[in-house]
Design a protein around this motif. Sequence first.
Motif, mmCIF file in Angstrom:
data_model
loop_
_atom_site.group_PDB
_atom_site.id
_atom_site.type_symbol
_atom_site.label_atom_id
_atom_site.label_comp_id
_atom_site.label_asym_id
_atom_site.label_seq_id
_atom_site.Cartn_x
_atom_site.Cartn_y
_atom_site.Cartn_z
ATOM 1 N N THR A 31 0.823 -1.217 0.000
ATOM 2 C CA THR A 31 0.000 0.000 0.000
ATOM 3 C C THR A 31 0.858 1.269 0.000
ATOM 4 O O THR A 31 0.357 2.366 0.258
ATOM 5 N N TYR A 32 2.148 1.115 -0.293
ATOM 6 C CA TYR A 32 3.067 2.257 -0.279
ATOM 7 C C TYR A 32 3.359 2.792 -1.677
ATOM 8 O O TYR A 32 4.179 3.695 -1.847
ATOM 9 N N GLY A 33 2.691 2.245 -2.658
ATOM 10 C CA GLY A 33 2.885 2.705 -4.028
ATOM 11 C C GLY A 33 4.178 2.241 -4.669
ATOM 12 O O GLY A 33 4.643 2.835 -5.646
ATOM 13 N N ILE A 34 4.783 1.169 -4.126
ATOM 14 C CA ILE A 34 6.043 0.663 -4.674
ATOM 15 C C ILE A 34 5.738 -0.262 -5.847
ATOM 16 O O ILE A 34 5.206 -1.358 -5.674
ATOM 17 N N LYS A 35 6.091 0.191 -7.037
ATOM 18 C CA LYS A 35 5.806 -0.566 -8.251
ATOM 19 C C LYS A 35 6.927 -1.566 -8.534
ATOM 20 O O LYS A 35 8.087 -1.313 -8.215
ATOM 21 N N ARG A 36 6.565 -2.655 -9.142
ATOM 22 C CA ARG A 36 7.563 -3.690 -9.454
ATOM 23 C C ARG A 36 8.750 -3.121 -10.230
ATOM 24 O O ARG A 36 9.898 -3.393 -9.917
ATOM 25 N N GLY A 37 8.473 -2.357 -11.242
ATOM 26 C CA GLY A 37 9.539 -1.859 -12.099
ATOM 27 C C GLY A 37 10.490 -0.905 -11.415
ATOM 28 O O GLY A 37 11.594 -0.650 -11.915
ATOM 29 N N LYS A 38 10.096 -0.361 -10.273
ATOM 30 C CA LYS A 38 10.911 0.596 -9.526
ATOM 31 C C LYS A 38 11.726 -0.072 -8.420
ATOM 32 O O LYS A 38 12.344 0.611 -7.599
ATOM 33 N N ILE A 39 11.735 -1.390 -8.385
ATOM 34 C CA ILE A 39 12.528 -2.124 -7.385
ATOM 35 C C ILE A 39 13.847 -2.553 -8.019
ATOM 36 O O ILE A 39 13.867 -3.278 -9.011
ATOM 37 N N SER A 40 14.956 -2.077 -7.439
ATOM 38 C CA SER A 40 16.279 -2.400 -7.974
ATOM 39 C C SER A 40 16.776 -3.761 -7.508
ATOM 40 O O SER A 40 17.514 -4.440 -8.220
ATOM 41 N N GLN A 41 16.360 -4.158 -6.293
ATOM 42 C CA GLN A 41 16.912 -5.378 -5.698
ATOM 43 C C GLN A 41 15.958 -5.935 -4.654
ATOM 44 O O GLN A 41 15.259 -5.193 -3.956
ATOM 45 N N ILE A 42 15.931 -7.260 -4.544
ATOM 46 C CA ILE A 42 15.214 -7.952 -3.468
ATOM 47 C C ILE A 42 16.246 -8.675 -2.621
ATOM 48 O O ILE A 42 17.118 -9.369 -3.152
ATOM 49 N N VAL A 43 16.145 -8.514 -1.308
ATOM 50 C CA VAL A 43 17.081 -9.146 -0.385
ATOM 51 C C VAL A 43 16.298 -10.013 0.598
ATOM 52 O O VAL A 43 15.425 -9.514 1.317
ATOM 53 N N PHE A 44 16.579 -11.305 0.611
ATOM 54 C CA PHE A 44 15.951 -12.188 1.589
ATOM 55 C C PHE A 44 16.762 -12.188 2.873
ATOM 56 O O PHE A 44 17.996 -12.273 2.846
ATOM 57 N N GLU A 45 16.070 -12.077 4.011
ATOM 58 C CA GLU A 45 16.713 -11.956 5.312
ATOM 59 C C GLU A 45 16.230 -13.051 6.253
ATOM 60 O O GLU A 45 15.145 -13.629 6.056
ATOM 61 N N ASN A 46 17.013 -13.325 7.308
ATOM 62 C CA ASN A 46 16.612 -14.316 8.312
ATOM 63 C C ASN A 46 16.062 -13.647 9.573
ATOM 64 O O ASN A 46 16.137 -14.172 10.664
ATOM 65 N N TYR A 47 15.528 -12.453 9.379
ATOM 66 C CA TYR A 47 14.905 -11.708 10.467
ATOM 67 C C TYR A 47 13.805 -10.833 9.882
ATOM 68 O O TYR A 47 13.690 -10.697 8.649
ATOM 69 N N SER A 65 4.213 -14.031 9.528
ATOM 70 C CA SER A 65 5.393 -14.891 9.615
ATOM 71 C C SER A 65 6.463 -14.524 8.594
ATOM 72 O O SER A 65 7.644 -14.818 8.785
ATOM 73 N N ILE A 66 6.064 -13.876 7.490
ATOM 74 C CA ILE A 66 7.008 -13.362 6.495
ATOM 75 C C ILE A 66 6.599 -11.930 6.193
ATOM 76 O O ILE A 66 5.451 -11.667 5.831
ATOM 77 N N MET A 67 7.540 -11.019 6.345
ATOM 78 C CA MET A 67 7.245 -9.612 6.112
ATOM 79 C C MET A 67 8.195 -9.032 5.070
ATOM 80 O O MET A 67 9.345 -9.445 4.955
ATOM 81 N N ALA A 68 7.691 -8.077 4.307
ATOM 82 C CA ALA A 68 8.519 -7.313 3.370
ATOM 83 C C ALA A 68 8.616 -5.882 3.878
ATOM 84 O O ALA A 68 7.677 -5.376 4.496
ATOM 85 N N TRP A 69 9.752 -5.246 3.623
ATOM 86 C CA TRP A 69 9.889 -3.857 4.046
ATOM 87 C C TRP A 69 10.923 -3.138 3.188
ATOM 88 O O TRP A 69 11.697 -3.751 2.459
ATOM 89 N N TYR A 70 10.892 -1.825 3.281
ATOM 90 C CA TYR A 70 11.910 -1.007 2.631
ATOM 91 C C TYR A 70 12.503 -0.057 3.663
ATOM 92 O O TYR A 70 11.880 0.246 4.690
ATOM 93 N N TYR A 80 13.704 1.354 -5.197
ATOM 94 C CA TYR A 80 13.715 0.772 -3.858
ATOM 95 C C TYR A 80 14.503 -0.534 -3.800
ATOM 96 O O TYR A 80 14.620 -1.260 -4.792
ATOM 97 N N ILE A 81 15.013 -0.831 -2.608
ATOM 98 C CA ILE A 81 15.496 -2.170 -2.273
ATOM 99 C C ILE A 81 14.461 -2.758 -1.326
ATOM 100 O O ILE A 81 14.132 -2.146 -0.302
ATOM 101 N N ILE A 82 13.926 -3.908 -1.667
ATOM 102 C CA ILE A 82 12.911 -4.548 -0.839
ATOM 103 C C ILE A 82 13.530 -5.724 -0.092
ATOM 104 O O ILE A 82 14.149 -6.602 -0.701
ATOM 105 N N HIS A 83 13.357 -5.731 1.210
ATOM 106 C CA HIS A 83 13.821 -6.822 2.063
ATOM 107 C C HIS A 83 12.628 -7.722 2.394
ATOM 108 O O HIS A 83 11.530 -7.222 2.656
ATOM 109 N N ILE A 84 12.851 -9.013 2.376
ATOM 110 C CA ILE A 84 11.806 -9.977 2.738
ATOM 111 C C ILE A 84 12.394 -10.925 3.769
ATOM 112 O O ILE A 84 13.412 -11.576 3.513
ATOM 113 N N GLY A 85 11.780 -10.968 4.936
ATOM 114 C CA GLY A 85 12.380 -11.740 6.007
ATOM 115 C C GLY A 85 11.416 -12.563 6.829
ATOM 116 O O GLY A 85 10.216 -12.287 6.903
ATOM 117 N N SER A 86 11.979 -13.577 7.463
ATOM 118 C CA SER A 86 11.243 -14.445 8.374
ATOM 119 C C SER A 86 12.227 -15.003 9.392
ATOM 120 O O SER A 86 13.430 -15.095 9.116
#
Length: 205
Positions: A31-47, A65-70, A80-86
Motif C-alpha cells: 500500500t506504499y505505491g512501490i511498483k515492481r519496475g521501480k525495485i532495484s533489488q530484493i534481499v531475503f533476510e533471516n529476520y 510470519s514473512i514480512m517485506a519492508w523497505y 527501492y530495495i525490498i527486504h523480505i524476512g522471516s
Amino acid sequence: NGNKEKAFNLFNTLTTAEANASETSAFLDNTYGIKRGKISQIVFENYIGGTSATRWDVSAQKDGSIMAWYNTNEISNGTYIIHIGSETVIGANVNSSYWFSYIGKDSACTATNETSNPIIKNLSAVSFGSVTNMSYMFADLGYSNMTTFSLGSNFYTTSAENMSGMFSNTGFSKMTSINLGTNFDTSKAQNMTSMFERTGYTAMT
C-alpha cells in the motif's frame, strides 16, 4: 491453494504474486505505491525488520510470519530495495507465477551482477522444491541494467510443471550470461512455451 497447512510445514510460505502483475503494479499488493519496475533489488533476510510504517505481510497465511519492508535511506532515484524476512525458513508458494517479474525493469534501477550485487540477494534462503507453477517467474527481471544472473545451487525445480515464459525478457538489455545452477530439472515440466524468449536479447551471444 495447494500449499500444506502451516502446522505440517517446516517453513513459512510466501504469498502468490498480485493478480495481473505488471511493471506498474504494486509489488505483492503493498500500500506504499512501490511498483515492481521501480525495485532495484530484493534481499531475503533471516529476520523481520522495518517499522510498522514501512513493512507489510507477504506470507500466504497472512499471519505476519514473512514480512517485506523497505528502508527510506535506501531509496535512490525513485527506486527501492525490498527486504523480505522471516525468523524461520521461507518456502515459495506452489504457485510462484510472476513472483520476481519486472523487478529491475525501470532504467533508473541500479546495475546488478551476480558477483558483487545480485538483483535477488540470498535467493538460496528460499525453498523452491514444492513449486509447480513457475510461469513467467523471472519475466522482465533486470530488463534494463542487470548484466549477469544466477539461480544458485539451492534452486530446485523438481516439482515444476508449468515453466512457460519463465525467463522471458530476463536481462533483455545488458545481460551477458545466465546460470541455471546445479538443480534445474525439467523432468516434470509439461509447458515450457517461450521459456527463454528474448532472454538476454541485446547483449547475450
